[in-house]
Design a protein around this motif. Structure first.
Motif, PDB file in Angstrom:
ATOM      1  N   GLN A  68      52.345  43.429  32.900  1.00  0.00           N
ATOM      2  CA  GLN A  68      51.100  43.228  31.785  1.00  0.00           C
ATOM      3  C   GLN A  68      50.083  42.820  32.224  1.00  0.00           C
ATOM      4  OE1 GLN A  68      52.449  41.624  27.868  1.00  0.00           O
ATOM      5  NE2 GLN A  68      51.097  39.920  28.321  1.00  0.00           N
ATOM      6  N   GLY A  69      48.793  43.036  31.955  1.00  0.00           N
ATOM      7  CA  GLY A  69      47.790  42.331  32.209  1.00  0.00           C
ATOM      8  C   GLY A  69      46.790  42.889  33.482  1.00  0.00           C
ATOM      9  N   ARG A  70      46.118  41.913  34.019  1.00  0.00           N
ATOM     10  CA  ARG A  70      45.219  42.146  35.319  1.00  0.00           C
ATOM     11  C   ARG A  70      45.148  40.817  36.126  1.00  0.00           C
ATOM     12  NH1 ARG A  70      39.039  43.904  34.884  1.00  0.00           N
ATOM     13  NH2 ARG A  70      38.479  43.981  37.264  1.00  0.00           N
ATOM     14  N   LEU A  71      45.262  40.973  37.231  1.00  0.00           N
ATOM     15  CA  LEU A  71      45.502  39.784  38.218  1.00  0.00           C
ATOM     16  C   LEU A  71      44.622  40.212  39.390  1.00  0.00           C
ATOM     17  CD1 LEU A  71      46.989  37.185  39.155  1.00  0.00           C
ATOM     18  CD2 LEU A  71      48.584  38.460  40.215  1.00  0.00           C
ATOM     19  N   ALA A  72      43.760  39.492  39.538  1.00  0.00           N
ATOM     20  CA  ALA A  72      42.459  39.518  40.704  1.00  0.00           C
ATOM     21  C   ALA A  72      42.878  38.471  41.760  1.00  0.00           C
ATOM     22  CB  ALA A  72      41.218  39.489  40.011  1.00  0.00           C
ATOM     23  N   GLY A  73      42.308  38.599  42.773  1.00  0.00           N
ATOM     24  CA  GLY A  73      42.614  37.623  43.815  1.00  0.00           C
ATOM     25  C   GLY A  73      41.616  38.164  45.262  1.00  0.00           C
ATOM     26  N   GLU A  74      41.660  36.808  45.774  1.00  0.00           N
ATOM     27  CA  GLU A  74      41.041  36.586  47.090  1.00  0.00           C
ATOM     28  C   GLU A  74      41.552  36.208  48.107  1.00  0.00           C
ATOM     29  OE1 GLU A  74      36.071  35.953  48.250  1.00  0.00           O
ATOM     30  OE2 GLU A  74      36.972  34.887  46.550  1.00  0.00           O
ATOM     31  N   TYR A  75      41.231  36.621  49.477  1.00  0.00           N
ATOM     32  CA  TYR A  75      41.763  35.994  50.651  1.00  0.00           C
ATOM     33  C   TYR A  75      40.516  35.188  51.293  1.00  0.00           C
ATOM     34  CZ  TYR A  75      45.701  39.028  50.453  1.00  0.00           C
ATOM     35  OH  TYR A  75      46.768  39.691  50.028  1.00  0.00           O
ATOM     36  N   PRO A  76      40.903  34.119  52.345  1.00  0.00           N
ATOM     37  CA  PRO A  76      39.828  33.390  52.701  1.00  0.00           C
ATOM     38  C   PRO A  76      38.683  33.930  53.501  1.00  0.00           C
ATOM     39  CG  PRO A  76      41.997  32.165  53.323  1.00  0.00           C
ATOM     40  CD  PRO A  76      42.287  33.677  52.761  1.00  0.00           C
ATOM     41  N   ASP A  77      39.056  35.364  53.978  1.00  0.00           N
ATOM     42  CA  ASP A  77      38.126  36.079  54.746  1.00  0.00           C
ATOM     43  C   ASP A  77      37.131  36.917  53.738  1.00  0.00           C
ATOM     44  OD1 ASP A  77      39.700  38.133  54.166  1.00  0.00           O
ATOM     45  OD2 ASP A  77      40.135  38.837  55.917  1.00  0.00           O
ATOM     46  N   GLY A  78      37.339  36.727  52.340  1.00  0.00           N
ATOM     47  CA  GLY A  78      36.541  37.514  51.407  1.00  0.00           C
ATOM     48  C   GLY A  78      37.030  38.593  51.150  1.00  0.00           C
ATOM     49  N   CYS A  79      38.160  39.253  51.626  1.00  0.00           N
ATOM     50  CA  CYS A  79      38.863  40.439  51.211  1.00  0.00           C
ATOM     51  C   CYS A  79      39.405  40.104  49.532  1.00  0.00           C
ATOM     52  CB  CYS A  79      40.100  40.907  51.999  1.00  0.00           C
ATOM     53  SG  CYS A  79      39.411  41.742  53.470  1.00  0.00           S
ATOM     54  N   THR A  80      39.378  41.188  48.679  1.00  0.00           N
ATOM     55  CA  THR A  80      39.888  40.916  47.322  1.00  0.00           C
ATOM     56  C   THR A  80      40.717  41.853  46.825  1.00  0.00           C
ATOM     57  OG1 THR A  80      38.067  42.215  46.362  1.00  0.00           O
ATOM     58  CG2 THR A  80      37.829  40.025  46.654  1.00  0.00           C
ATOM     59  N   PHE A  81      41.600  41.511  45.886  1.00  0.00           N
ATOM     60  CA  PHE A  81      42.354  42.873  45.341  1.00  0.00           C
ATOM     61  C   PHE A  81      42.373  42.539  43.763  1.00  0.00           C
ATOM     62  CE2 PHE A  81      44.804  38.789  46.594  1.00  0.00           C
ATOM     63  CZ  PHE A  81      45.286  38.565  45.500  1.00  0.00           C
ATOM     64  N   ASP A  82      42.609  43.633  43.008  1.00  0.00           N
ATOM     65  CA  ASP A  82      42.553  43.562  41.494  1.00  0.00           C
ATOM     66  C   ASP A  82      43.615  44.423  41.187  1.00  0.00           C
ATOM     67  OD1 ASP A  82      41.702  43.625  38.923  1.00  0.00           O
ATOM     68  OD2 ASP A  82      39.878  44.254  39.117  1.00  0.00           O
ATOM     69  N   PHE A  83      44.747  43.810  40.422  1.00  0.00           N
ATOM     70  CA  PHE A  83      45.837  44.752  39.868  1.00  0.00           C
ATOM     71  C   PHE A  83      45.856  44.567  38.523  1.00  0.00           C
ATOM     72  CE2 PHE A  83      47.339  42.765  43.989  1.00  0.00           C
ATOM     73  CZ  PHE A  83      47.608  44.309  44.584  1.00  0.00           C
ATOM     74  N   VAL A  84      46.135  46.033  37.925  1.00  0.00           N
ATOM     75  CA  VAL A  84      46.094  46.225  36.519  1.00  0.00           C
ATOM     76  C   VAL A  84      47.373  46.828  36.148  1.00  0.00           C
ATOM     77  CG1 VAL A  84      44.885  47.391  34.493  1.00  0.00           C
ATOM     78  CG2 VAL A  84      43.534  46.356  36.282  1.00  0.00           C
ATOM     79  N   ALA A  85      48.205  46.264  35.116  1.00  0.00           N
ATOM     80  CA  ALA A  85      49.462  46.757  34.836  1.00  0.00           C
ATOM     81  C   ALA A  85      49.331  48.304  34.209  1.00  0.00           C
ATOM     82  CB  ALA A  85      50.019  45.842  33.554  1.00  0.00           C
ATOM     83  N   PRO A  86      50.387  48.984  34.409  1.00  0.00           N
ATOM     84  CA  PRO A  86      51.197  48.946  35.502  1.00  0.00           C
ATOM     85  C   PRO A  86      51.068  49.178  37.021  1.00  0.00           C
ATOM     86  CG  PRO A  86      51.952  50.932  34.250  1.00  0.00           C
ATOM     87  CD  PRO A  86      50.330  50.376  33.665  1.00  0.00           C
ATOM     88  N   GLN A  87      51.220  48.363  37.793  1.00  0.00           N
ATOM     89  CA  GLN A  87      50.944  48.444  39.156  1.00  0.00           C
ATOM     90  C   GLN A  87      51.778  47.774  39.900  1.00  0.00           C
ATOM     91  OE1 GLN A  87      46.830  47.981  39.977  1.00  0.00           O
ATOM     92  NE2 GLN A  87      46.835  48.892  41.904  1.00  0.00           N
ATOM     93  N   ALA A  88      52.243  48.382  41.136  1.00  0.00           N
ATOM     94  CA  ALA A  88      52.957  47.599  42.224  1.00  0.00           C
ATOM     95  C   ALA A  88      51.992  46.753  43.079  1.00  0.00           C
ATOM     96  CB  ALA A  88      53.614  48.639  43.081  1.00  0.00           C
ATOM     97  N   VAL A  89      52.502  45.547  43.420  1.00  0.00           N
ATOM     98  CA  VAL A  89      51.635  44.853  44.251  1.00  0.00           C
ATOM     99  C   VAL A  89      52.404  44.446  45.365  1.00  0.00           C
ATOM    100  CG1 VAL A  89      50.514  43.720  42.068  1.00  0.00           C
ATOM    101  CG2 VAL A  89      52.622  42.749  42.939  1.00  0.00           C
ATOM    102  N   CYS A  90      51.593  44.058  46.546  1.00  0.00           N
ATOM    103  CA  CYS A  90      51.944  43.494  47.713  1.00  0.00           C
ATOM    104  C   CYS A  90      50.837  42.282  48.016  1.00  0.00           C
ATOM    105  CB  CYS A  90      52.279  44.316  48.844  1.00  0.00           C
ATOM    106  SG  CYS A  90      52.820  43.792  50.131  1.00  0.00           S
ATOM    107  N   ILE A  91      51.097  41.192  47.937  1.00  0.00           N
ATOM    108  CA  ILE A  91      50.152  40.108  48.205  1.00  0.00           C
ATOM    109  C   ILE A  91      50.677  39.357  49.287  1.00  0.00           C
ATOM    110  CG2 ILE A  91      48.698  38.443  47.369  1.00  0.00           C
ATOM    111  CD1 ILE A  91      49.388  39.377  44.294  1.00  0.00           C
ATOM    112  N   GLU A  92      49.858  39.425  50.250  1.00  0.00           N
ATOM    113  CA  GLU A  92      50.372  38.666  51.426  1.00  0.00           C
ATOM    114  C   GLU A  92      49.980  36.964  51.337  1.00  0.00           C
ATOM    115  OE1 GLU A  92      47.462  40.875  53.557  1.00  0.00           O
ATOM    116  OE2 GLU A  92      49.062  42.074  54.371  1.00  0.00           O
ATOM    117  N   PRO A  93      50.501  36.085  52.054  1.00  0.00           N
ATOM    118  CA  PRO A  93      50.302  34.841  51.965  1.00  0.00           C
ATOM    119  C   PRO A  93      49.100  34.101  52.158  1.00  0.00           C
ATOM    120  CG  PRO A  93      52.619  35.204  53.051  1.00  0.00           C
ATOM    121  CD  PRO A  93      51.823  36.364  53.140  1.00  0.00           C
TER     122      PRO A  93
END
Length: 128
Positions: A68-93
């Motif tokens: 459910q919902g929408r989750l966005a994020g960013e790594y220190p190098d500026g790369c971003t991600f944006d996940f919207v349900a339903p969607q598989a995710v793999c987010i690195e440390p």
């Protein structure tokens, strides 16, 4: 009579905790932890969790799916991600994340506690 909320409803047998604005339910299946993480509207890791854990970025790997919902994020190098349900995710440390929009994010996550990166063959941080 309304139907029960199967995404947000109580999970029989789960351990529940509230932590830094998140609701977390944890179950185990053999060596795997199955977690339901509910991030509230307006939640952001760098604002709500960072002051509690004291690291610059979230150092956990997240593997699972957004139910459910929408989750966005960013790594220190500026790369971003944006996940919207339903969607598989793999987010690195080594990331920051935040809830986008006006509904909570429900992440169903599978992990091996501190061995997740190694056991799943993931990099220990974001790389190009």
């Amino acid at each position: 009579m309304s139907e029960p909320d199967t995404v947000m409803g109580p999970i029989e047998g789960a351990t529940h905790q509230s932590f830094a604005g998140m609701e977390i339910d944890v179950m185990t299946a053999g060596p795997v932890r199955i977690k339901r993480l509910v991030y509230g509207v307006g939640g952001r890791w760098s604002q709500h969790v960072k002051p509690v854990v004291g690291t610059e970025f979230c150092m956990h790997a997240h593997v699972g799916f957004i139910a459910q919902g929408r989750l966005a994020g960013e790594y220190p190098d500026g790369c971003t991600f944006d996940f919207v349900a339903p969607q598989a995710v793999c987010i690195e440390p080594g990331h920051d994340t935040w809830v986008v929009g006006d509904e909570p994010v429900v992440l169903i996550q599978f992990d091996f506690e501190n061995d997740t990166v190694e056991r799943l063959g993931m990099p220990d941080s974001h790389r190009h």
